[in-house]
Design an enzyme around this catalytic site. Structure first.
Site, mmCIF file in Angstrom:
data_model
loop_
_atom_site.group_PDB
_atom_site.id
_atom_site.type_symbol
_atom_site.label_atom_id
_atom_site.label_comp_id
_atom_site.label_asym_id
_atom_site.label_seq_id
_atom_site.Cartn_x
_atom_site.Cartn_y
_atom_site.Cartn_z
ATOM 1 N N ASP A 444 39.730 24.228 14.909
ATOM 2 C CA ASP A 444 41.115 23.773 14.934
ATOM 3 C C ASP A 444 41.832 24.452 13.767
ATOM 4 O O ASP A 444 41.197 25.010 12.877
ATOM 5 C CB ASP A 444 41.136 22.253 14.804
ATOM 6 C CG ASP A 444 42.545 21.692 14.794
ATOM 7 O OD1 ASP A 444 43.382 22.191 15.566
ATOM 8 O OD2 ASP A 444 42.820 20.766 14.019
ATOM 9 N N LYS A 609 70.002 28.511 9.588
ATOM 10 C CA LYS A 609 68.724 29.079 9.147
ATOM 11 C C LYS A 609 67.834 29.209 10.375
ATOM 12 O O LYS A 609 67.871 28.371 11.291
ATOM 13 C CB LYS A 609 68.060 28.213 8.076
ATOM 14 C CG LYS A 609 67.645 26.840 8.538
ATOM 15 C CD LYS A 609 67.060 26.022 7.389
ATOM 16 C CE LYS A 609 66.615 24.641 7.884
ATOM 17 N NZ LYS A 609 66.202 23.759 6.808
ATOM 18 N N THR A 722 44.214 25.805 18.880
ATOM 19 C CA THR A 722 45.186 24.934 18.215
ATOM 20 C C THR A 722 46.315 24.545 19.152
ATOM 21 O O THR A 722 46.611 25.256 20.114
ATOM 22 C CB THR A 722 45.758 25.636 16.955
ATOM 23 O OG1 THR A 722 46.749 24.810 16.356
ATOM 24 C CG2 THR A 722 46.380 26.982 17.307
ATOM 25 N N ARG A 855 48.859 26.380 21.610
ATOM 26 C CA ARG A 855 49.520 25.464 22.558
ATOM 27 C C ARG A 855 48.532 25.018 23.639
ATOM 28 O O ARG A 855 48.852 24.991 24.826
ATOM 29 C CB ARG A 855 50.748 26.112 23.205
ATOM 30 C CG ARG A 855 51.779 26.658 22.251
ATOM 31 C CD ARG A 855 52.282 25.630 21.265
ATOM 32 N NE ARG A 855 53.255 24.703 21.839
ATOM 33 C CZ ARG A 855 53.354 23.426 21.472
ATOM 34 N NH1 ARG A 855 52.521 22.924 20.588
ATOM 35 N NH2 ARG A 855 54.280 22.639 21.990
ATOM 36 N N ASP A 881 39.377 18.119 12.866
ATOM 37 C CA ASP A 881 39.587 16.935 12.029
ATOM 38 C C ASP A 881 40.358 15.815 12.717
ATOM 39 O O ASP A 881 40.538 14.757 12.144
ATOM 40 C CB ASP A 881 40.344 17.328 10.753
ATOM 41 C CG ASP A 881 41.790 17.712 11.048
ATOM 42 O OD1 ASP A 881 42.021 18.397 12.060
ATOM 43 O OD2 ASP A 881 42.680 17.306 10.288
ATOM 44 N N ASN A 884 42.433 15.040 18.693
ATOM 45 C CA ASN A 884 42.611 16.088 19.709
ATOM 46 C C ASN A 884 41.491 17.128 19.665
ATOM 47 O O ASN A 884 41.442 18.018 20.501
ATOM 48 C CB ASN A 884 43.978 16.768 19.552
ATOM 49 C CG ASN A 884 44.187 17.325 18.155
ATOM 50 O OD1 ASN A 884 43.415 17.049 17.237
ATOM 51 N ND2 ASN A 884 45.230 18.095 17.966
ATOM 52 N N ASP A 885 40.580 17.009 18.689
ATOM 53 C CA ASP A 885 39.442 17.929 18.608
ATOM 54 C C ASP A 885 38.138 17.281 19.095
ATOM 55 O O ASP A 885 37.112 17.953 19.173
ATOM 56 C CB ASP A 885 39.228 18.398 17.156
ATOM 57 C CG ASP A 885 40.473 19.046 16.581
ATOM 58 O OD1 ASP A 885 41.070 19.868 17.289
ATOM 59 O OD2 ASP A 885 40.849 18.725 15.442
#
Length: 1241
Positions: A444, A609, A722, A855, A881, A884-885
């Site tokens: 990740d 910006k 990721t 994504r 960590d 989602n992992d």
């Protein structure tokens, strides 16, 4: 630029910014009208759409137990489809532990074999060894394994109990009462306080903040520590503040079924004859933490296993090492050999008895059995005699070694993270040697490679770059000293900056560009501010924005407060309030944000910006410093910093009023409102004047680039998976040196084209030709390194994982199966072609030096891991960590969780846990490599010593009429693997090391033998077998030859069976213990003691059990009375033992010498020069200084510093987070504007 998707629909290619949850869509999402192909289908009558299947009644627990919500569990037993909130990760309870554990253990072939052997030994006709010789080791093995499993399961029980017994307040009988999490039910109203963990998936009803705003931290879900906001419905916010109001709340919630989508929730609330739409903005997900909100109230929608965090966990898989699998196959091989040898000897006994035994009157045993029946009994007798070829003590020893290696990982102080008091933890004891065979690492990004902390590092203003160590006069310094901000009472003490010239310029107020630069940073943002004990606390939608506003704050431009239409800042201790006319928020398409302000003097100015790629397109032709700023951007990107361009535009009153009318029309558009607003934004965001650019560092964890470089040298490929956007992931790839300047990067479009071309070529080839091709053509034949960066959308496109449920629903409506796809389109003709496409993708990715998938959903992460496992047969490791992992961690052969963070979900599902990514190199290159070498050496030797021991019976059978008589004493057979030869090899398996830890890290190539599996395979097994055969031949035939015609000193012939057994046993014990000495690379006092002690123990026990005293007590059990003392007083027999040992070991010594001299391995070379390398390492440590940063020449990347989610603009412009709650509410408006929540990464 969008590309055409290569499929039959001809729709546009996937959106790189969207996380594709195609496989996990719920049926209620599959709207028939949204299907792009619907117009092609024949018109068929459609049934009325069914209501969503998940219904929740507030304050009504019995509603969930109605018969209509029951589901069949087993036979006629039913239970509610609504899960309870208790979680269960343990495997056993008090009743099931013994039967279930024994069942699991007897699934192991060896245990079942020994149980069958024990049963055979109980049968008097065929037993040749006492039953206890098998029972004692079997009970020991089962007992030790059961205790280990029990300890592991008790830890799971403890963890479950800790979570299930957490407290929260539940509304029962009209008032809030403290309750355990496990007692929370769907439909309960719960009250949560600040810093509480959320116990279930809850619909937010109201909170103590204005307009029921609630901030949550999602570290448990995605590893991100920046806060995200949730918002209650306006109707519940106004009507459900008091306890009595909540007690009367009786709404019905209709929503989607439980699913694993972290980015979506769809539902409807029916209350008081009105319907209110619900989405993810209204939901508090289990595992998140309440922050900056004193109190909130909510309704439980999903509990326990139905919650999104639990749905994302994936299945718990039973993990086994490659060596375990090999051992099983080798046990089967030994078993086959055992049957063949026993059958051969049984046939031999049949012929022997027919030819010799029947005629010899002195061999008559009182039984008149036929020769063939005696051969049959002899077969089972030899199965028992030769059973030690499959040593039961092997499994006990393996478990002990693994336990010891796990403890070494736990005790390693170099993997202890002092800042958070977090040691490394081996959460399993069965996978240690697999750590030495890793080929692919899947990591990740957020919280694993990075700290998710942004720091303002550099900037360029009006063509001049700031941020390098510089004195107040602008003189460059070698070492920077942090600037003192004591002159600024609002300064954040944690902020570090080393360029004194910029601060000096700000304080002098001489450069208007510098002042305008920081004024823009303090005004153009969506940050929320909170006053805490005379300190300002900023809450930003992304860490990037927080870093920029903090930089402005320390530079004297302090953001103080905001209302719905004003923003107040302190400009160099002068408080100024600006009227906010419009806020044009960031999104992933615009890649910029703007704010239109009215100054106190009446001027109207737009500040903007954004990413350099979009800003430069919108600059005024006369804008200054474009080239110099671009050069600075190149340098910043080269330093792997995240960049933003800053610009402004003065607007006349007439121009603004004309634009404001168009903006008002677009903001109330009923169709494609976002698209209409984007078009209006384009009208005003042009002809901008460039001020400068910022450079933010996305802080990597310490040692990440060095770790990745080390692992790459060990030929370990690292893939980053990721949920972040493509630009961020690519930028981090360069930061951590996973991507380098000399790599050719390929994106989703290129990959799809190459795979399409390969597929088309395969279709056009004759059927037989493709099968005959054994070697595959490379996808990248040109020399040079390649890297792959692919988004989740393209991943689904490439692997044909697109809208499966949508396709199934369409086919269900049409009532027919799909027609075969034409070969011209991009869809697979059949499952075989789909599988071939997946193989092609894996082959292409594995040709690349680096792969980044961005994504991607949690399920896609797991799918990528399983594809590599399936088609490459490679050993994989996943590290992450967040929740989602978890799926990825469970899917890989080894899962590693980053501990010490707020989120511990990944750690709970992992096999190993530590606090920093950099510890991974030590885990693999030191502990993993050592564990693999030790285990391989242990197994090779263990098989050897048991073959040498057992096959003596085989040679003896040729001289004993194949009668199943043993060559040794019974007690020697029982104690051989337990006492006489176990300790030295056990210590080698625990302590041996070819080189020390520093050299293991210095020479990562030493890791390669583990990946290639060269230290333990069938070749090594057969070498051990033939080595054992050779040793057994020597141990039997040299004493046999010596005993053939012998006379002792006292005139007696010591050539009896019992003396022969003592000599062969003594030769064997000395040989196998000296053999392990030759295999030991790392000598300690303990090893030396174990070798000499094992030999001493053998002689000590032998003299005891051969003594007359013990024979008197147990005459039938100890029959070798006085044999040892009688035989071993003969010098001739000692010479025989020495000769036997010498001839057994001499070939081994010669072969080892030749190997290390002529064909040395990488380890042998390092070992030979160990002292030299150790001295060099010590000198390097003394001289080591931080190396200066070297800039490369790569082209500028778009690495803009924005989160991949929306900001707080809607929230600010609506004023809901700022207005105070009215004291009295007179009515509820008809329409309620909802807030769009930021996506979870």
């Amino acid at each position: 630029m969008s590309r055409r998707r290569a499929d039959s629909q001809g729709s546009l290619g996937p959106d790189d910014e969207v996380m594709p949850y195609s496989d996990d869509e719920t049926d209620d999402e599959l709207d028939p009208g949204s299907d792009s192909e619907e117009h092609e289908a024949p018109q068929v009558p459609e049934a009325k759409a069914a209501e969503p299947g998940w219904r929740v009644k507030a304050n009504d627990r019995d509603f969930c137990n109605l018969p209509e919500f029951k589901k069949k569990v087993f036979l006629c037993f039913k239970k509610s489809k609504y899960s309870g909130n208790a979680i269960k990760t343990y495997k056993y309870n008090v009743i099931t532990f013994i039967p279930l554990n024994l069942f699991e253990q007897f699934k192991r072939a060896a245990n079942l074999y020994f149980l069958a052997l024990l049963i055979l030994q109980i049968i008097p006709q065929i037993t040749t060894l006492p039953w206890y010789t098998t029972l004692v080791p079997l009970v020991l093995v089962l007992g030790i394994t059961a205790i280990k499993d029990l300890v592991d399961d008790l830890a799971r029980h403890r963890m479950d109990r800790e979570i299930n017994n957490r407290k929260c307040e539940v509304l029962l009988n009209g008032r809030f009462q403290e309750s355990k999490w496990m007692d929370v039910h769907v439909g309960d109203v719960v009250r949560l306080k600040k810093n509480d963990f959320i116990p279930a998936d809850i619909l937010l009803l109201s909170s103590s903040n204005p307009n029921s705003l609630c901030y949550v931290e999602t570290a448990e879900l995605d590893g991100e520590t920046n806060l995200k906001f949730k918002m209650g419905l306006k109707v519940t916010d106004e009507r459900l503040q008091e306890e009595s109001q909540l007690a009367r709340f009786d709404a019905m919630i209709l929503c989607e079924e439980p699913n694993n989508r972290l980015d979506k929730f769809t539902g409807t609330m029916r209350w008081r004859k009105d319907r209110y739409p619900l989405d993810l903005d209204n939901m508090l997900l289990r595992g998140c933490k309440i922050r900056n909100t004193e109190e909130c109230r909510g309704l439980v929608i999903f509990a326990g296993a139905d919650t999104k965090i639990m749905r994302n966990g994936g299945k718990t898989r039973f993990k086994r090492t490659k060596i375990d699998e090999l051992m099983n196959y080798m046990v089967y091989t030994i078993f086959v050999l055992l049957i063949l040898v026993s059958a051969g000897l049984a046939i031999g006994h049949t012929f022997w008895y027919e030819e010799i035994g029947k005629q010899a009157w002195y061999l008559y045993d009182g039984s008149n059995d036929s020769a063939s029946y005696r051969g049959f009994l002899s077969f089972w007798g030899y199965i028992i005699v030769l059973n030690t070829m499959v040593p039961i003590s092997l499994y006990v020893s393996v478990e002990v070694i693994r336990l010891g290696q796990s403890k070494f990982i736990n005790w390693d102080l170099q993997m202890y993270y002092q800042d958070k008091d977090t040691p490394a933890k081996a959460r399993t004891t069965t996978l240690n040697e697999q750590l030495g065979q890793i080929e692919y690492i899947f990591s990740d990004k957020t919280g694993t490679l990075t700290q998710n902390i942004m720091a303002f590092k550099k900037c360029t203003i009006a063509g001049r770059t700031y941020g390098n160590p510089t004195s107040a006069d602008g003189v460059p310094l070698e070492r920077g000293q942090s600037v003192s901000f004591s002159w600024n009472k609002y300064a954040d003490r944690k902020f570090q900056f080393v360029d004194h010239s910029l601060v000096s310029c700000i304080q002098s107020k001489k450069d208007p560009d510098v002042l305008e630069f920081f004024k823009l940073l303090s005004l153009c943002h969506t940050v929320m501010v909170e006053q805490k004990e005379d300190d300002l606390v900023y809450q930003a939608a992304s860490p990037d924005e927080g870093a920029l506003v903090t930089a402005a704050r320390n530079s004297g431009f302090v953001f103080l407060s905001r209302t719905q239409d004003t923003i107040t800042i302190s400009e160099m201790d002068k408080v100024m309030t600006y009227e906010m006319l419009a806020l044009l928020d960031f999104n992933s398409d615009r890649k910029r944000m703007s704010i239109i302000l009215k100054f106190p003097d009446g001027r109207i100015r737009l500040y903007c910006k954004g990413a350099d790629t979009v800003i430069y397109e919108r600059l005024h032709p006369n804008s200054k410093n474009k080239e110099m700023t671009q050069t600075a951007l190149d340098e910043f990107a080269n330093d792997t910093l995240r960049t933003l361009c800053l610009c402004y535009k003065d607007i006349s009153t007439q121009e603004y009023e004309a634009w404001a009318n168009k903006h008002k029309e677009a903001s109330v558009a009923m169709v494609d409102r976002e698209g209409a607003l984007d078009q209006v934004y384009e009208l005003i965001e042009n002809n901008l004047m460039l001020i400068g650019a910022t450079a933010i560092e996305d802080k990597l964890q310490d040692g990440v680039p060095e770790t990745i470089a080390k692992l790459a040298k060990a030929d370990i490929k690292i893939w980053v998976l990721t949920g972040d956007k493509k630009e961020t992931a690519e930028n981090i790839g360069f930061s951590c040196q996973l991507l380098t300047d000399d790599m050719q990067i390929h994106y989703g479009e290129d990959v799809n084209e190459k795979l399409q071309a390969r597929q088309t070529n395969r279709r056009n080839q004759p059927p037989g030709l493709s099968r005959n091709k054994k070697t595959k053509e490379p996808f990248f034949p040109e020399p040079g390194k390649n890297a792959l960066i692919i988004t989740g959308g393209w991943l689904n496109e490439i692997l044909y994982e697109k809208k499966k449920k949508r396709r199934r629903l369409r086919l269900r409506r049409l009532g027919r199966r799909p027609q075969p796809t034409s070969p011209q389109d991009g869809q697979p003709l059949n499952d075989l072609e789909k599988e071939q496409r997946q193989i092609d993708f894996v082959d292409m990715a594995c040709e690349c030096s680096a792969v980044i998938c961005c994504r991607v959903t949690p399920k896609q992460k797991a799918n990528v891991v399983s594809l590599v496992k399936k088609y490459k047969k490679a050993v994989t490791l996943s590290i992450g960590d967040g929740a989602n992992d978890v799926n990825m961690i469970k899917t890989a052969d080894i899962g590693v969780g980053i501990s010490g963070q707020e989120g511990m979900q990944a750690v709970m599902s992992s096999d190993y846990a530590f606090a920093q990514f950099r510890y991974l190199q030590r885990l693999l290159l030191v502990h993993g490599r050592w564990s693999y070498i030790r285990m391989c050496k242990f197994l090779r030797y263990f098989f050897y010593k048991n073959f040498a021991f057992t096959l003596v019976h085989f040679w003896y059978s040729f001289f004993s009429g194949y009668s199943s008589q043993v060559a040794y004493e019974d007690w020697f057979i029982t104690l051989y693997n337990v006492c006489y030869s176990s300790l030295p090899v056990l210590l080698v398996g625990l302590l041996d090391q070819d080189v020390n830890d520093k050299l293991s890290l210095r020479f990562p190539r030493l890791y390669l033998p583990g990946q290639q599996g060269v230290l333990f395979n069938y070749k090594n097994f057969f070498i051990s077998l033939f080595h054992g055969i050779f040793t057994s031949l020597i141990i039997f035939f040299i004493p046999y030859g010596a005993f053939l015609q012998t006379m002792g000193q006292d005139g007696e012939a010591p050539s009896d069976y019992q003396s022969f057994a003592v000599v062969t046993a003594s030769s064997l014990i000395i040989t196998v213990n000296l053999q392990i000495s030759l295999n030991t690379s790392y000598w300690t006092f303990v090893n030396c003691f174990a070798v000499l002690g094992s030999i001493a123990i053998y002689f000590g026990i032998m003299f005891d059990i051969h003594s007359a005293g013990i024979h008197v007590i147990f005459p039938s059990a100890f029959t070798f009375t006085g044999v040892a003392s009688n035989a071993l007083r003969q010098p001739y027999l000692w010479l025989t033992i020495i000769l036997t040992v010498g001839i057994s070991l001499l070939p081994v010594i010669c072969i080892q010498f030749l190997h290390k001299t002529i064909w040395p391995s990488e380890g042998d070379k390092v070992q030979r020069n160990r002292k030299k390398y150790e001295m060099e390492a010590e000198e390097e440590e003394k001289k080591q200084q931080p190396a200066p940063f070297r800039r490369g020449q790569r082209s500028r990347r778009s690495a803009y510093a924005f989160s991949h989610s929306r900001g707080y603009a809607d929230l600010i412009s609506s004023g809901r987070s700022i207005r105070r709650r009215p004291q009295a509410r007179r009515g509820i408006p008809d329409s309620i504007q909802e807030v769009q929540q930021a996506e979870n990464s």
